[in-house]
Every structure is written in C-alpha cells, then in structure tokens.
Design a protein around this motif. Structure first.
Motif, PDB file in Angstrom:
ATOM      1  N   ASP A   9      17.619  71.264 -85.514  1.00 40.20           N
ATOM      2  CA  ASP A   9      18.239  70.456 -86.567  1.00 40.20           C
ATOM      3  C   ASP A   9      19.622  69.973 -86.136  1.00 40.20           C
ATOM      4  O   ASP A   9      20.031  68.863 -86.460  1.00 40.20           O
ATOM      5  N   GLY A  10      20.344  70.805 -85.399  1.00 39.89           N
ATOM      6  CA  GLY A  10      21.670  70.430 -84.917  1.00 39.89           C
ATOM      7  C   GLY A  10      21.632  69.299 -83.913  1.00 39.89           C
ATOM      8  O   GLY A  10      22.614  68.566 -83.744  1.00 39.89           O
ATOM      9  N   CYS A  11      20.504  69.145 -83.231  1.00 38.01           N
ATOM     10  CA  CYS A  11      20.363  68.040 -82.274  1.00 38.01           C
ATOM     11  C   CYS A  11      20.453  66.683 -82.961  1.00 38.01           C
ATOM     12  O   CYS A  11      20.748  65.682 -82.311  1.00 38.01           O
ATOM     13  N   ALA A  12      20.226  66.664 -84.264  1.00 37.55           N
ATOM     14  CA  ALA A  12      20.310  65.397 -84.997  1.00 37.55           C
ATOM     15  C   ALA A  12      21.683  64.757 -84.827  1.00 37.55           C
ATOM     16  O   ALA A  12      21.794  63.531 -84.719  1.00 37.55           O
ATOM     17  N   ALA A  13      22.733  65.569 -84.769  1.00 36.24           N
ATOM     18  CA  ALA A  13      24.085  65.025 -84.577  1.00 36.24           C
ATOM     19  C   ALA A  13      24.193  64.326 -83.234  1.00 36.24           C
ATOM     20  O   ALA A  13      24.814  63.265 -83.119  1.00 36.24           O
ATOM     21  N   LEU A  14      23.588  64.911 -82.222  1.00 36.80           N
ATOM     22  CA  LEU A  14      23.663  64.325 -80.879  1.00 36.80           C
ATOM     23  C   LEU A  14      22.787  63.086 -80.778  1.00 36.80           C
ATOM     24  O   LEU A  14      23.151  62.120 -80.109  1.00 36.80           O
ATOM     25  N   PHE A  15      21.635  63.083 -81.450  1.00 29.97           N
ATOM     26  CA  PHE A  15      20.803  61.876 -81.486  1.00 29.97           C
ATOM     27  C   PHE A  15      21.536  60.748 -82.225  1.00 29.97           C
ATOM     28  O   PHE A  15      21.480  59.586 -81.823  1.00 29.97           O
ATOM     29  N   THR A  16      22.251  61.090 -83.305  1.00 26.60           N
ATOM     30  CA  THR A  16      23.033  60.097 -84.040  1.00 26.60           C
ATOM     31  C   THR A  16      24.094  59.481 -83.133  1.00 26.60           C
ATOM     32  O   THR A  16      24.282  58.262 -83.111  1.00 26.60           O
ATOM     33  N   ALA A  17      24.777  60.334 -82.375  1.00 26.02           N
ATOM     34  CA  ALA A  17      25.803  59.840 -81.445  1.00 26.02           C
ATOM     35  C   ALA A  17      25.181  58.976 -80.354  1.00 26.02           C
ATOM     36  O   ALA A  17      25.749  57.954 -79.965  1.00 26.02           O
ATOM     37  N   LEU A  18      24.013  59.364 -79.864  1.00 21.69           N
ATOM     38  CA  LEU A  18      23.337  58.592 -78.827  1.00 21.69           C
ATOM     39  C   LEU A  18      22.957  57.207 -79.348  1.00 21.69           C
ATOM     40  O   LEU A  18      23.162  56.195 -78.671  1.00 21.69           O
ATOM     41  N   ARG A  19      22.427  57.136 -80.564  1.00 20.12           N
ATOM     42  CA  ARG A  19      22.083  55.833 -81.159  1.00 20.12           C
ATOM     43  C   ARG A  19      23.325  54.957 -81.307  1.00 20.12           C
ATOM     44  O   ARG A  19      23.303  53.766 -81.005  1.00 20.12           O
TER      45      ARG A  19
END
Length: 118
Positions: free
Chosen positions: A67-77
């Motif tokens: 679930d915490g990876c969502a922050a990193l995916f958001t930053a990547l987008r």
C-alpha cells in the motif's frame, strides 16, 4: 523617537526559481497505508517545483508495504508527466523486495535504461 505617519510595506518578492537539477528527499519511518497518501502528495509537489531528477533516499525507511508503494507510483506518474526522472536509492532488502513484487522496479526502469533502486 521619530514618528512616521506612513508605514512602508515591502512588496512581496517572487521566490527564486529552484535549479532544474537534482533534488534529494530523505524519507523516514515506515511507508505504509497510513502514510502513503500524504507522502505521495508531498513528492508530487516537489516534482512540480521543477527538478529534472528527484532522488528519494530510502535509507531510513525500515518497512515498505505494498500500500505504501502507492506514494512512489504517484511520484513516478507526476515525474513522467513533467518529463522528470524519479530515482530510488539506498533501499534495504525488505524494501527492494516489495518494490520488485509490486512492479515498481520495472516501472522505474522503463524508459530509463537502468534499475533505479540501488
């Protein structure tokens, strides 16, 4: 003592532009469902400020949940939308495992020609 009948107010000055170089952010603590949304928003704002490369130092992140990876995916987008690069560094073994399991390692490497989780 002098009396001045008018108060002088400085006009707001524009903030100096940040260099479009390399910005480093150091995350601290667990990155999980409780912190993912706020972390993603903060990383997105940093990317919007204009660096060409945003390096996220994960040295002090002892635990990363899927679930915490969502922050990193958001930053990547956000980075891709601005033509910037997101680089993750100093991830411990547990964090690297989750990055790989969620596909974030592959997503970071797409179009960049390298594994960005060193």
């Amino acid at each position: 003592m002098r009396f001045f009948p008018f108060r002088h107010r400085d006009r707001p000055r524009p903030m100096p532009q940040r260099p479009h170089g390399h910005e480093v952010v150091r995350l601290h603590g667990d990155l999980d469902v409780r912190s993912a949304a706020a972390t993603g928003r903060r990383l997105g704002r940093l990317i919007d400020s204009g660096p060409e490369v945003l390096e996220v130092d994960l040295t002090d992140v002892p635990h990363l949940s899927p679930d915490g990876c969502a922050a990193l995916f958001t930053a990547l987008r956000a980075a891709r939308a601005r033509g910037a690069r997101l680089v993750l560094t100093h991830a411990n073994e547990q964090v690297r495992g989750i990055l790989w399991q969620t596909g974030l390692t592959r997503a970071l490497a797409e179009g960049e020609g390298n594994d960005s989780t060193g």
